[in-house]
Design a protein around this motif. Structure first.
Motif, PDB file in Angstrom:
ATOM      1  N   VAL A 165       0.853  -1.184   0.000  1.00 18.67           N
ATOM      2  CA  VAL A 165       0.000   0.000   0.000  1.00 18.67           C
ATOM      3  C   VAL A 165       0.887   1.231   0.000  1.00 18.67           C
ATOM      4  CG1 VAL A 165      -1.886   1.210   1.158  1.00 18.67           C
ATOM      5  CG2 VAL A 165      -1.717  -1.291   1.336  1.00 18.67           C
ATOM      6  N   VAL A 166       0.713   2.084  -0.998  1.00 14.35           N
ATOM      7  CA  VAL A 166       1.446   3.349  -1.093  1.00 14.35           C
ATOM      8  C   VAL A 166       0.430   4.444  -1.405  1.00 14.35           C
ATOM      9  CG1 VAL A 166       3.667   2.375  -1.794  1.00 14.35           C
ATOM     10  CG2 VAL A 166       1.949   2.893  -3.531  1.00 14.35           C
ATOM     11  N   HIS A 167       0.893   5.685  -1.428  1.00  7.32           N
ATOM     12  CA  HIS A 167      -0.056   6.749  -1.743  1.00  7.32           C
ATOM     13  C   HIS A 167      -0.365   6.820  -3.234  1.00  7.32           C
ATOM     14  CE1 HIS A 167      -2.424  10.317  -1.604  1.00  7.32           C
ATOM     15  NE2 HIS A 167      -1.608  10.936  -2.441  1.00  7.32           N
ATOM     16  N   SER A 168       0.670   6.722  -4.077  1.00  9.10           N
ATOM     17  CA  SER A 168       0.398   6.967  -5.496  1.00  9.10           C
ATOM     18  C   SER A 168       1.030   5.963  -6.455  1.00  9.10           C
ATOM     19  CB  SER A 168       0.864   8.371  -5.882  1.00  9.10           C
ATOM     20  OG  SER A 168       2.280   8.464  -5.823  1.00  9.10           O
ATOM     21  N   TYR A 169       2.215   5.445  -6.148  1.00  9.52           N
ATOM     22  CA  TYR A 169       2.971   4.718  -7.177  1.00  9.52           C
ATOM     23  C   TYR A 169       4.082   3.923  -6.510  1.00  9.52           C
ATOM     24  CZ  TYR A 169       6.231   4.276 -11.181  1.00  9.52           C
ATOM     25  OH  TYR A 169       7.079   3.831 -12.151  1.00  9.52           O
ATOM     26  N   LEU A 170       4.457   2.807  -7.133  1.00  9.53           N
ATOM     27  CA  LEU A 170       5.543   1.988  -6.600  1.00  9.53           C
ATOM     28  C   LEU A 170       6.610   1.786  -7.670  1.00  9.53           C
ATOM     29  CD1 LEU A 170       6.602   0.368  -4.197  1.00  9.53           C
ATOM     30  CD2 LEU A 170       5.393  -1.634  -5.113  1.00  9.53           C
ATOM     31  N   PRO A 171       7.742   2.494  -7.590  1.00 12.54           N
ATOM     32  CA  PRO A 171       8.817   2.335  -8.584  1.00 12.54           C
ATOM     33  C   PRO A 171       9.391   0.923  -8.543  1.00 12.54           C
ATOM     34  CG  PRO A 171       9.124   4.318  -7.236  1.00 12.54           C
ATOM     35  CD  PRO A 171       8.064   3.504  -6.573  1.00 12.54           C
ATOM     36  N   SER A 172       9.802   0.424  -9.689  1.00 10.91           N
ATOM     37  CA  SER A 172      10.366  -0.926  -9.756  1.00 10.91           C
ATOM     38  C   SER A 172      11.617  -1.053  -8.893  1.00 10.91           C
ATOM     39  CB  SER A 172      10.682  -1.288 -11.207  1.00 10.91           C
ATOM     40  OG  SER A 172      11.598  -0.361 -11.768  1.00 10.91           O
ATOM     41  N   GLU A 173      12.342   0.062  -8.706  1.00  6.33           N
ATOM     42  CA  GLU A 173      13.556   0.030  -7.868  1.00  6.33           C
ATOM     43  C   GLU A 173      13.243  -0.309  -6.411  1.00  6.33           C
ATOM     44  OE1 GLU A 173      14.313   3.325 -10.957  1.00  6.33           O
ATOM     45  OE2 GLU A 173      12.627   2.415  -9.897  1.00  6.33           O
ATOM     46  N   CYS A 174      11.975  -0.226  -6.035  1.00 10.39           N
ATOM     47  CA  CYS A 174      11.581  -0.479  -4.647  1.00 10.39           C
ATOM     48  C   CYS A 174      11.016  -1.888  -4.434  1.00 10.39           C
ATOM     49  CB  CYS A 174      10.534   0.542  -4.205  1.00 10.39           C
ATOM     50  SG  CYS A 174      11.111   2.250  -4.188  1.00 10.39           S
ATOM     51  N   TYR A 199       4.632  -6.151 -11.729  1.00  9.14           N
ATOM     52  CA  TYR A 199       5.128  -6.976 -10.625  1.00  9.14           C
ATOM     53  C   TYR A 199       4.165  -8.148 -10.455  1.00  9.14           C
ATOM     54  CZ  TYR A 199       6.609  -2.139  -9.878  1.00  9.14           C
ATOM     55  OH  TYR A 199       7.041  -0.860 -10.056  1.00  9.14           O
ATOM     56  N   ASN A 200       4.577  -9.349 -10.855  1.00 13.49           N
ATOM     57  CA  ASN A 200       3.634 -10.461 -10.869  1.00 13.49           C
ATOM     58  C   ASN A 200       3.496 -11.171  -9.534  1.00 13.49           C
ATOM     59  OD1 ASN A 200       6.164 -11.628 -10.889  1.00 13.49           O
ATOM     60  ND2 ASN A 200       5.637 -13.238 -12.361  1.00 13.49           N
ATOM     61  N   LYS A 201       4.199 -10.706  -8.502  1.00 15.89           N
ATOM     62  CA  LYS A 201       4.084 -11.355  -7.194  1.00 15.89           C
ATOM     63  C   LYS A 201       3.499 -10.437  -6.125  1.00 15.89           C
ATOM     64  CE  LYS A 201       7.792 -14.703  -7.950  1.00 15.89           C
ATOM     65  NZ  LYS A 201       9.085 -15.255  -7.452  1.00 15.89           N
ATOM     66  N   VAL A 202       3.060  -9.258  -6.534  1.00 19.63           N
ATOM     67  CA  VAL A 202       2.504  -8.319  -5.564  1.00 19.63           C
ATOM     68  C   VAL A 202       1.448  -7.464  -6.248  1.00 19.63           C
ATOM     69  CG1 VAL A 202       4.257  -6.535  -6.011  1.00 19.63           C
ATOM     70  CG2 VAL A 202       3.071  -6.581  -3.809  1.00 19.63           C
ATOM     71  N   ILE A 203       0.439  -7.074  -5.495  1.00 17.25           N
ATOM     72  CA  ILE A 203      -0.584  -6.153  -5.989  1.00 17.25           C
ATOM     73  C   ILE A 203      -0.403  -4.832  -5.257  1.00 17.25           C
ATOM     74  CG2 ILE A 203      -3.060  -5.671  -6.127  1.00 17.25           C
ATOM     75  CD1 ILE A 203      -3.514  -8.680  -6.344  1.00 17.25           C
ATOM     76  N   VAL A 204      -0.354  -3.751  -6.010  1.00 17.30           N
ATOM     77  CA  VAL A 204      -0.168  -2.419  -5.431  1.00 17.30           C
ATOM     78  C   VAL A 204      -1.539  -1.782  -5.213  1.00 17.30           C
ATOM     79  CG1 VAL A 204       0.871  -0.144  -5.763  1.00 17.30           C
ATOM     80  CG2 VAL A 204       2.033  -2.187  -6.628  1.00 17.30           C
ATOM     81  N   VAL A 205      -1.747  -1.218  -4.029  1.00 15.94           N
ATOM     82  CA  VAL A 205      -2.987  -0.513  -3.700  1.00 15.94           C
ATOM     83  C   VAL A 205      -2.615   0.931  -3.377  1.00 15.94           C
ATOM     84  CG1 VAL A 205      -5.084  -0.507  -2.301  1.00 15.94           C
ATOM     85  CG2 VAL A 205      -3.870  -2.655  -2.704  1.00 15.94           C
ATOM     86  N   HIS A 206      -3.337   1.883  -3.963  1.00 15.24           N
ATOM     87  CA  HIS A 206      -2.966   3.288  -3.799  1.00 15.24           C
ATOM     88  C   HIS A 206      -4.171   4.189  -4.036  1.00 15.24           C
ATOM     89  CE1 HIS A 206      -3.164   4.266  -8.133  1.00 15.24           C
ATOM     90  NE2 HIS A 206      -2.882   2.985  -8.275  1.00 15.24           N
ATOM     91  N   GLY A 207      -3.932   5.505  -3.884  1.00 14.50           N
ATOM     92  CA  GLY A 207      -4.934   6.516  -4.185  1.00 14.50           C
ATOM     93  C   GLY A 207      -4.335   7.559  -5.093  1.00 14.50           C
ATOM     94  N   HIS A 208      -4.437   8.838  -4.684  1.00 11.84           N
ATOM     95  CA  HIS A 208      -3.767   9.981  -5.312  1.00 11.84           C
ATOM     96  C   HIS A 208      -4.515  10.574  -6.504  1.00 11.84           C
ATOM     97  CE1 HIS A 208      -0.594  12.800  -6.024  1.00 11.84           C
ATOM     98  NE2 HIS A 208      -0.162  12.229  -7.126  1.00 11.84           N
ATOM     99  N   THR A 209      -4.883   9.771  -7.483  1.00 14.77           N
ATOM    100  CA  THR A 209      -5.606  10.286  -8.648  1.00 14.77           C
ATOM    101  C   THR A 209      -7.029   9.749  -8.621  1.00 14.77           C
ATOM    102  OG1 THR A 209      -3.559  10.292  -9.933  1.00 14.77           O
ATOM    103  CG2 THR A 209      -5.625  10.525 -11.141  1.00 14.77           C
ATOM    104  N   ALA A 210      -7.993  10.643  -8.454  1.00 16.33           N
ATOM    105  CA  ALA A 210      -9.384  10.221  -8.278  1.00 16.33           C
ATOM    106  C   ALA A 210      -9.925   9.553  -9.532  1.00 16.33           C
ATOM    107  CB  ALA A 210     -10.249  11.427  -7.913  1.00 16.33           C
ATOM    108  N   THR A 211     -10.668   8.471  -9.354  1.00 16.78           N
ATOM    109  CA  THR A 211     -11.220   7.756 -10.504  1.00 16.78           C
ATOM    110  C   THR A 211     -12.369   8.510 -11.168  1.00 16.78           C
ATOM    111  OG1 THR A 211     -12.734   6.451  -9.112  1.00 16.78           O
ATOM    112  CG2 THR A 211     -10.552   5.523  -9.559  1.00 16.78           C
ATOM    113  N   VAL A 212     -12.773   9.645 -10.601  1.00 13.13           N
ATOM    114  CA  VAL A 212     -13.752  10.495 -11.297  1.00 13.13           C
ATOM    115  C   VAL A 212     -13.064  11.397 -12.309  1.00 13.13           C
ATOM    116  CG1 VAL A 212     -15.437  10.522  -9.416  1.00 13.13           C
ATOM    117  CG2 VAL A 212     -13.642  12.266  -9.484  1.00 13.13           C
ATOM    118  N   SER A 213     -11.728  11.407 -12.325  1.00  9.94           N
ATOM    119  CA  SER A 213     -10.992  12.267 -13.246  1.00  9.94           C
ATOM    120  C   SER A 213     -10.896  11.618 -14.618  1.00  9.94           C
ATOM    121  CB  SER A 213      -9.584  12.546 -12.716  1.00  9.94           C
ATOM    122  OG  SER A 213      -8.788  11.377 -12.781  1.00  9.94           O
TER     123      SER A 213
END
Length: 309
Positions: free
Chosen positions: A147-156, A198-212
């Motif tokens: 779980v991150v706020h917006s994005y997960l870089p591959s370096e992480c 990333y095929n071994k993890v699912i990223v959950v985030h917010g930041h950009t509203a899906t109404v946009s």
């Protein structure tokens, strides 16, 4: 104990309490992770902030990730206290500050928090983590979520899908710290609409509203949680509801990907039904469909630091 990840609240305190109470009424042991951006724009930022500071802890029932709006306030408040330490500047008050980019300054002028209270807010923001890693038991077995706020870089990301802690850990090297700060910035500021590889993890985030339109033109349903190639966006834009009727506050239960909304108008429309949604979620989990990721050439430019919403 089930884990519920909640989208950006932005001062919509009443809606947060309504969603929380609804979930807890059926799951008294629910654990919540807020994806950040609990402040700015909304009508009850002060109430939301007070609630959060009294209830959120690092590993308790209520947890939270650092959002870009909290990060911005860290820098704004740090500047305020730096000014006060300058020779002859001890009499400076918050009124003397340039307004922030949103309405936190206005909130301070209205409620008049003391310098000690402002330090408490600064320290509380500053201790929020950049990510939360959660492994849960699903019907098909264990699943890792980050779980991150917006994005997960591959370096992480490690090869096993876990978060690479050293990627954001401070170092004695100025060069390494510079790189790591950019990674931290991308975690809380960058906008990505292509899912993840990333095929071994699912990223959950917010930041950009899906109404946009940024989300809807790529397949998101306005005001609904967006499942997008092992990437789940839970920001349904509640603070924009006055102008976007489908805007909502949402949470997702990680154990079964069940969705929870404050407003009923988030139900699927047309020929979409709950059964089809369930099938899509299962496909996302089971197939781990890999997609070539479009690289954003502006990822490490100053441009990506701008909060477009």
């Amino acid at each position: 104990m089930s884990t519920y990840v909640v989208g950006d609240i932005h001062g919509c305190y009443d809606e947060w309490i309504q969603l929380k109470d609804r979930i807890e009424a059926q799951d008294s042991e629910a654990r919540f992770i807020l994806v950040g951006d609990i402040i700015d724009r909304g009508a009850k930022v002060y109430e939301m902030l007070n609630w959060a500071m009294q209830n959120i802890s690092s590993n308790g029932k209520y947890q939270m990730i650092l959002g870009n709006h909290e990060e911005e306030k860290i820098r704004w408040l740090q500047k305020y206290f730096e000014y006060k330490e300058e020779p002859g500047a001890s009499s400076i008050v918050i009124d003397d500050m340039e307004p922030d980019n949103y309405d936190f300054y206005d909130m301070c002028i209205h409620y008049r928090p003391s310098d000690q209270q402002l330090k408490n807010i600064l320290n509380w923001f500053d201790q929020l983590p950049y990510y939360k890693e959660v492994c849960v038991n699903m019907q098909k077995g264990k699943q890792r979520f980050i779980v991150v706020h917006s994005y997960l870089p591959s370096e992480c990301v490690n090869k096993d899908g876990s978060f690479k802690k050293t990627s954001v850990k401070d170092s004695n090297s100025a060069v390494i710290n510079y790189i790591r700060q950019r990674l931290k910035n991308s975690i809380i500021w960058h906008r990505d609409y292509w899912g993840n590889t990333y095929n071994k993890v699912i990223v959950v985030h917010g930041h950009t509203a899906t109404v946009s339109s940024s989300c809807t033109v790529r397949g998101a349903k306005s005001g609904r949680i967006w499942f997008n190639n092992n990437d789940i966006n839970v920001d349904c834009g509640i603070v924009y509801r006055e102008h976007r009727e489908k805007a909502n506050l949402a949470a997702i239960r990680l154990e079964d990907l069940e969705e929870f909304y404050v407003y009923d108008n988030a139900e699927p429309e047309g020929n979409e039904n709950k059964e089809e949604t369930v099938i899509y979620k299962q496909e996302m989990l089971e197939k781990r469909k890999r997609q070539k990721k479009q690289v954003d050439s502006c990822l490490f430019d100053e441009e990506f630091l701008k909060d477009l919403w």
